[in-house]
Design a protein around this motif. Structure first.
Motif, short mmCIF file in Angstrom:
data_model
loop_
_atom_site.label_atom_id
_atom_site.label_comp_id
_atom_site.label_asym_id
_atom_site.label_seq_id
_atom_site.Cartn_x
_atom_site.Cartn_y
_atom_site.Cartn_z
N PHE A 51 3.24 10.43 4.77
CA PHE A 51 4.24 10.95 3.73
C PHE A 51 5.63 10.61 4.13
O PHE A 51 5.86 10.91 5.46
N TYR A 103 -5.10 20.57 0.38
CA TYR A 103 -5.68 19.68 -0.87
C TYR A 103 -6.63 18.49 -0.23
O TYR A 103 -6.53 17.78 0.88
N ASN A 123 2.55 4.46 -2.34
CA ASN A 123 2.24 5.34 -3.72
C ASN A 123 3.65 6.16 -3.79
O ASN A 123 4.29 6.58 -2.93
N TYR A 149 0.81 -1.20 -0.09
CA TYR A 149 -0.12 0.09 0.04
C TYR A 149 0.70 1.30 -0.02
O TYR A 149 0.93 2.00 0.90
N GLY A 173 -4.79 8.50 -4.27
CA GLY A 173 -3.95 9.57 -4.64
C GLY A 173 -3.87 9.69 -6.19
O GLY A 173 -3.28 10.52 -6.83
N GLN A 206 9.44 12.20 3.95
CA GLN A 206 9.71 13.61 4.25
C GLN A 206 9.79 14.23 2.75
O GLN A 206 10.18 15.63 2.69
N LYS A 241 2.22 23.26 -7.68
CA LYS A 241 1.07 22.20 -8.31
C LYS A 241 0.85 21.22 -7.33
O LYS A 241 1.72 20.83 -6.34
N ALA A 242 -0.36 20.53 -7.54
CA ALA A 242 -0.72 19.54 -6.59
C ALA A 242 0.24 18.37 -6.89
O ALA A 242 0.97 18.12 -8.02
N PRO A 243 0.33 17.36 -6.11
CA PRO A 243 1.31 16.17 -6.50
C PRO A 243 0.59 15.25 -7.48
O PRO A 243 -0.58 15.35 -7.60
N LEU A 282 0.32 11.47 -9.22
CA LEU A 282 0.76 10.16 -8.89
C LEU A 282 1.38 9.54 -10.00
O LEU A 282 1.26 9.56 -11.28
N TYR A 294 4.74 10.10 -5.70
CA TYR A 294 4.28 11.10 -6.24
C TYR A 294 5.36 12.08 -6.61
O TYR A 294 6.47 12.09 -6.08
N GLU A 321 1.01 4.34 -13.11
CA GLU A 321 0.04 5.03 -13.40
C GLU A 321 -0.23 5.32 -15.07
O GLU A 321 0.84 5.72 -15.43
N TYR A 359 -0.75 4.16 2.20
CA TYR A 359 -2.19 4.29 2.33
C TYR A 359 -2.92 2.95 2.83
O TYR A 359 -4.00 2.58 2.36
N GLN A 365 5.77 16.23 -7.43
CA GLN A 365 5.42 17.36 -6.94
C GLN A 365 6.19 18.62 -7.61
O GLN A 365 7.28 18.77 -7.29
N TYR A 424 7.53 12.05 -3.30
CA TYR A 424 7.24 11.63 -1.86
C TYR A 424 6.52 10.14 -2.19
O TYR A 424 6.10 10.07 -3.22
#
Lengths: 108, 116
Positions: free
Chosen positions: A99, B97, A34, A32, B103, A101, A42-44, A46, A36, A55, A91, A38, A87
């Motif tokens: 997350f 967010y 992910n 589990y 995600g 660091q 902007k938003a992260p 995936l 990302y 993805e 989940y 960034q 990052y």
């Protein structure tokens, strides 16, 4: 609580280099995890889900591996557009869905 | 196409309250586990909390720094997710967010500034 330890915190590499980032969970999170990307303001985005699945639409130079507590994210051949902060995030059903660091990637 | 649009950010004085919203299209929020994530200026991503789907009980979980002060809720008739923030502190200043648990979908973020 599950803690995520990501390293390194920053990384400088040349175009074409292979880049590796690691993430360690404080307890077993199966797959589990992910990854990302960034970019500033902007938003992260995936890139990798379930630890190793790419993805849709993400270039194949990005990959992920691992399960349990130890995970790796790799860019096989660094491109200028890959400059960003990366990052990991667990989940698992157990909160918090923490997350790492973050790893700031720069071009040499 | 899934879209998440946050709103409601702004300037709040310490000790005050603010409610931010996340309006969804292309996604039925009651069927999804949804999270709130924040990012303080120049800092990393911090998970704030989540709400489970209706079929999974609709319960909520929170990160330790916000537990007891923040509340996540959902209006299924409007398909909107909320984050009610009370007793705000300067360290709550961040872009907030909303995102799906997996995600794969994120909003653009809304900035909440806590300052006197």
């Amino acid at each position: 609580d599950i803690q995520m330890t990501q390293s390194p915190s920053s990384l400088s590499a040349s175009v074409g280099d292979r880049v590796t980032i690691t993430c360690q969970a404080s307890q077993d999170i199966s797959n589990y995890l992910n990854w990302y990307q960034q970019k500033p303001g902007k938003a992260p985005k995936l890139l990798i889900y379930d630890a190793s699945n790419l993805e849709t639409g993400v270039p194949s130079r990005f990959s992920g591996s691992g399960s349990g507590t130890d995970f790796t994210f790799t860019i096989s051949s660094l491109q200028p557009e890959d400059i960003a902060t990366y990052y990991c995030q667990q989940y698992d059903t157990l909160p918090p869905n923490s997350f790492g660091q973050g790893t700031k990637l720069e071009i040499k | 196409e899934v879209q998440l649009v946050e709103s409601g950010g702004g300037l709040v004085t310490p000790g005050g309250s603010r409610k931010v919203s996340c309006a969804a299209s292309g996604l039925t929020l009651s069927k999804a586990w949804m999270s709130w994530v924040r990012q303080a200026p120049g800092k990393g991503l911090e998970w704030v909390g989540r709400i489970k789907s209706k079929v999974d009980g609709g319960t909520t979980d929170y990160a330790a720094p916000v537990k007891g002060r923040f509340t996540i809720s959902r209006d299924d008739s409007k398909n909107i997710l909320y984050l009610q923030m009370n007793s705000l502190k300067m360290e709550d200043t961040a872009v907030y967010y909303c995102a799906t648990r997996g995600g794969d979908y994120w909003g653009q973020g809304t900035l909440v500034t806590v300052s006197s």
